[in-house]
Design an enzyme around this catalytic site. Structure first.
Site, PDB file in Angstrom:
ATOM      1  CG  HIS A 157     -10.367   8.988 -19.014  1.00 21.36           C
ATOM      2  ND1 HIS A 157      -9.784   8.184 -18.067  1.00 21.36           N
ATOM      3  CD2 HIS A 157      -9.990   8.482 -20.209  1.00 21.36           C
ATOM      4  CE1 HIS A 157      -9.068   7.245 -18.663  1.00 21.36           C
ATOM      5  NE2 HIS A 157      -9.176   7.400 -19.970  1.00 21.36           N
ATOM      6  CG  ASP A 371     -14.020  14.842 -11.056  1.00 18.71           C
ATOM      7  OD1 ASP A 371     -13.528  14.492 -12.141  1.00 18.71           O
ATOM      8  OD2 ASP A 371     -13.365  15.363 -10.133  1.00 18.71           O
TER       9      ASP A 371
HETATM   10  C1  GDG Z   1      -9.769  12.887 -15.357  1.00 19.78           C
HETATM   11  C2  GDG Z   1     -11.253  13.033 -14.980  1.00 19.78           C
HETATM   12  C3  GDG Z   1     -11.152  10.831 -13.797  1.00 19.78           C
HETATM   13  C4  GDG Z   1      -3.042  15.915  -8.741  1.00 19.78           C
HETATM   14  N1  GDG Z   1      -2.180  16.843  -8.272  1.00 19.78           N
HETATM   15  C5  GDG Z   1      -0.992  16.238  -8.212  1.00 19.78           C
HETATM   16  C6  GDG Z   1      -1.135  14.908  -8.656  1.00 19.78           C
HETATM   17  N2  GDG Z   1      -2.407  14.752  -8.971  1.00 19.78           N
HETATM   18  C7  GDG Z   1      -2.962  13.473  -9.433  1.00 19.78           C
HETATM   19  C8  GDG Z   1      -3.913  12.902  -8.397  1.00 19.78           C
HETATM   20  C9  GDG Z   1      -4.764  11.978  -9.258  1.00 19.78           C
HETATM   21  C10 GDG Z   1      -4.759  12.685 -10.607  1.00 19.78           C
HETATM   22  O1  GDG Z   1      -3.698  13.634 -10.609  1.00 19.78           O
HETATM   23  C11 GDG Z   1      -6.043  13.474 -10.831  1.00 19.78           C
HETATM   24  O2  GDG Z   1      -7.058  12.595 -11.164  1.00 19.78           O
HETATM   25  P1  GDG Z   1      -8.590  12.975 -10.937  1.00 19.78           P
HETATM   26  O3  GDG Z   1      -9.380  11.745 -11.205  1.00 19.78           O
HETATM   27  O4  GDG Z   1      -8.781  13.477  -9.558  1.00 19.78           O
HETATM   28  O5  GDG Z   1      -8.937  14.181 -11.930  1.00 19.78           O
HETATM   29  P2  GDG Z   1      -8.599  14.616 -13.478  1.00 19.78           P
HETATM   30  O6  GDG Z   1      -7.208  15.046 -13.636  1.00 19.78           O
HETATM   31  O7  GDG Z   1      -9.620  15.651 -13.808  1.00 19.78           O
HETATM   32  O8  GDG Z   1      -8.844  13.288 -14.339  1.00 19.78           O
HETATM   33  C12 GDG Z   1     -11.550  12.304 -13.676  1.00 19.78           C
HETATM   34  C13 GDG Z   1      -9.731  10.687 -14.339  1.00 19.78           C
HETATM   35  O9  GDG Z   1      -9.534  11.461 -15.533  1.00 19.78           O
HETATM   36  C14 GDG Z   1      -9.404   9.235 -14.667  1.00 19.78           C
HETATM   37  O10 GDG Z   1     -10.327   8.686 -15.555  1.00 19.78           O
HETATM   38  O11 GDG Z   1     -11.219  10.241 -12.513  1.00 19.78           O
HETATM   39  O12 GDG Z   1     -12.929  12.391 -13.358  1.00 19.78           O
HETATM   40  O13 GDG Z   1     -11.629  14.399 -14.877  1.00 19.78           O
HETATM   41  O14 GDG Z   1      -4.165  10.732  -9.411  1.00 19.78           O
HETATM   42  O15 GDG Z   1      -3.181  12.261  -7.399  1.00 19.78           O
HETATM   43  N3  GDG Z   1      -0.139  14.021  -8.724  1.00 19.78           N
HETATM   44  C15 GDG Z   1       1.092  14.454  -8.321  1.00 19.78           C
HETATM   45  N4  GDG Z   1       1.316  15.729  -7.873  1.00 19.78           N
HETATM   46  C16 GDG Z   1       0.303  16.653  -7.793  1.00 19.78           C
HETATM   47  O16 GDG Z   1       0.509  17.786  -7.345  1.00 19.78           O
HETATM   48  N5  GDG Z   1       2.121  13.587  -8.365  1.00 19.78           N
END
Ligand code: GDG
Length: 464
Positions: A157, A371
């Site tokens: 990821h 990322d």
């Molecule tokens: C890893 C990789 C890759 C965030 N704050 C809240 C909340 N979130 C949710 C977002 C989004 C998820 O969490 C975060 O996903 P990201 O992709 O932006 O980042 P990572 O957590 O670092 O994820 C990344 C991912 O894995 C998948 O493979 O894209 O590059 O680092 O969905 O919406 N959700 C809620 N409340 C919050 O305050 N409900």
């Protein structure tokens, strides 16, 4: 149909239909529901007798959750240590933050072996095994050592960095070799795949035959085992988020947010509090926007939601303090009696509330320094009102930048450029906003989380 066995560090405490459930957890559940199977991993508990404990099995329909605790030592050395203080910074190009410690590597191998031992009695010959993320790279090799010949896949990821960065890791060759025990290795982007295949070739772990389009490679490991490495860009449940955001536009929380803005423009950022997300640089860029374009004073608010994560690790405590100081400083300097420039919130919100916040914002600001993909960028696009969409300002170092070409792409280190793009986004004519948004939404509708999951599982089953 073959059973699917998902193995991840943490089994997400998901109740289906709950609005907190993230896209990945929902996608995994959907795959399990279709094929039937097991989700195996840590249950989030710490217990001293963890090694002697058998996994706790809970059945819900055709899905079995098999979870186990970790001992305090394994939690400290494997999870906080090797996974989050060595691999995570390195995989995000942060050699400066990576700690190297033979004892934590030892713990990493130990816990991977423990997971393999505990999941072994649950496996059947025809199962498809799908292992997730950097915590569990050597798990496939540990399973092979225990005689498992099933089809096994791994999905990373995070980014896979260039060999120059990764060669600083004393165990790099061992880790690359251990990945070659899988049948399928998935990455978010061609860049990640390219860096991985370079590591395979330079470390002597195998020979590489790259497909002409650069989206897949066939690797022959030193022991003759053949592995496919391929790009599977992860995505979101696009249509679901479109609907959720359209409904949330009228919700009480969104209305309260709008009322509080009294007509001011809104920039939104949503990130786990992590140094890879570029938050200090983002705050500086916003400060430069106010300095260089003073018409934004009292006219623009920046809402940054940053729920804390991994708060046992020192670097995470440091960045939290740094951001508190910066937000206090910028607000102290620029705020007026009826306007606070940065609303910085260290807490999480429900998915529906977030969807409404995305929709209410004229600009989505997503500027990680690195990322793997970044799902927030995709969510922001899907949540917009197609008739009056906001503008996405996106780091070109996020995997999502490869797909969301119509975003305003920035170098997140160049805070002056980010400030300029923010200004451009805030003043972009409607026709241009609509054109950019429509192109990105078209892409996200066809490249959604279902496609990601189906493509991966089909390739794992050997039906690409
Ligand atoms: C890893 C990789 C890759 C965030 N704050 C809240 C909340 N979130 C949710 C977002 C989004 C998820 O969490 C975060 O996903 P990201 O992709 O932006 O980042 P990572 O957590 O670092 O994820 C990344 C991912 O894995 C998948 O493979 O894209 O590059 O680092 O969905 O919406 N959700 C809620 N409340 C919050 O305050 N409900």
């Amino acid at each position: 149909m073959n059973r699917l066995i998902i193995i991840s560090n943490r089994v997400a405490p998901v109740t289906e239909g709950k609005s907190q459930a993230g896209g990945l957890a929902v996608a995994i559940l959907e795959a399990l529901k279709r094929q039937g199977g097991i989700w195996f991993g840590w249950n989030g508990e710490i217990e001293e007798s963890a090694e002697a404990t058998e996994p706790i099995l809970k059945k819900a329909g055709n899905i079995t959750y098999a979870t186990m605790p970790l001992s305090r030592r394994d939690h400290d050395e494997y999870y906080n240590g090797y996974a989050n203080a060595t691999l995570w910074p390195l995989l995000h190009y942060r050699l400066d933050l990576a700690s190297f410690d033979a004892a934590t590597y030892e713990a990493y191998r130990r816990v991977n072996a423990l997971f393999a031992e505990k999941v072994t009695p649950l496996l059947r010959d025809q199962d498809l095994v799908w292992v997730h993320d950097y915590h569990l790279m050597p798990l496939g090799q540990e399973l092979r050592r225990r005689g498992h010949g099933q089809r096994m896949g791994f999905f990373l990821h995070t980014p896979w960095p260039s060999p120059e960065i990764l060669s600083a890791l004393p165990a790099m060759v061992e880790l690359v070799e251990s990945l070659c025990a899988y049948d399928l290795i998935g990455f978010h982007t061609r860049d990640d795949l390219g860096c991985f295949t370079q590591c395979v070739a330079t470390s002597g772990a195998g020979t590489v035959e790259m497909a002409e389009d650069g989206a897949s490679a066939c690797i022959t490991a030193a022991d003759g085992h053949r592995v496919e490495a391929r790009v599977f860009p992860i995505s979101i449940d696009t249509t679901n988020l479109e609907k959720l955001a359209a409904q949330a536009a009228q919700s009480e929380a969104t209305q309260r947010l709008r009322d509080s803005l009294v007509g001011r423009a809104l920039i939104v950022g949503v990130d786990r509090l992590d140094y890879s997300k570029g938050l200090p640089q983002r705050f500086t860029a916003f400060q430069e926007l106010l300095d260089r374009y003073p018409e934004n004073l009292s006219a623009v608010s920046f809402l940054q939601i940053a729920p804390p994560s991994r708060s046992d690790v020192t670097e995470y405590q440091q960045i939290r303090r740094e951001l508190e100081t910066m937000a206090g400083h910028i607000n102290g300097h620029f705020a007026d009696f009826d306007w606070v420039p940065i609303r910085y919130l260290n807490r999480s919100f429900g998915r529906r509330t977030l969807a409404g916040f995305y929709r209410a914002a004229q600009v989505g600001l997503v500027t990680p320094l690195r990322d793997g993909m970044n799902l927030v960028a995709k969510e922001y696009v899907a949540a917009q009102d197609p008739d009056d969409p906001g503008v996405l300002v996106l780091s070109r170092f996020a995997g999502a930048a490869r797909e969301l070409e119509e975003a305003l792409q920035v170098n997140p280190y160049d805070t002056g450029e980010v400030a300029e793009c923010l200004q451009r986004a805030l003043h972009m004519p409607l026709a241009e906003r609509k054109e950019r948004h429509a192109a990105m939404l078209r892409h996200l509708r066809t490249h959604d989380i279902t496609r990601w999951r189906e493509d991966y599982v089909a390739a794992l089953a050997g039906h690409p």
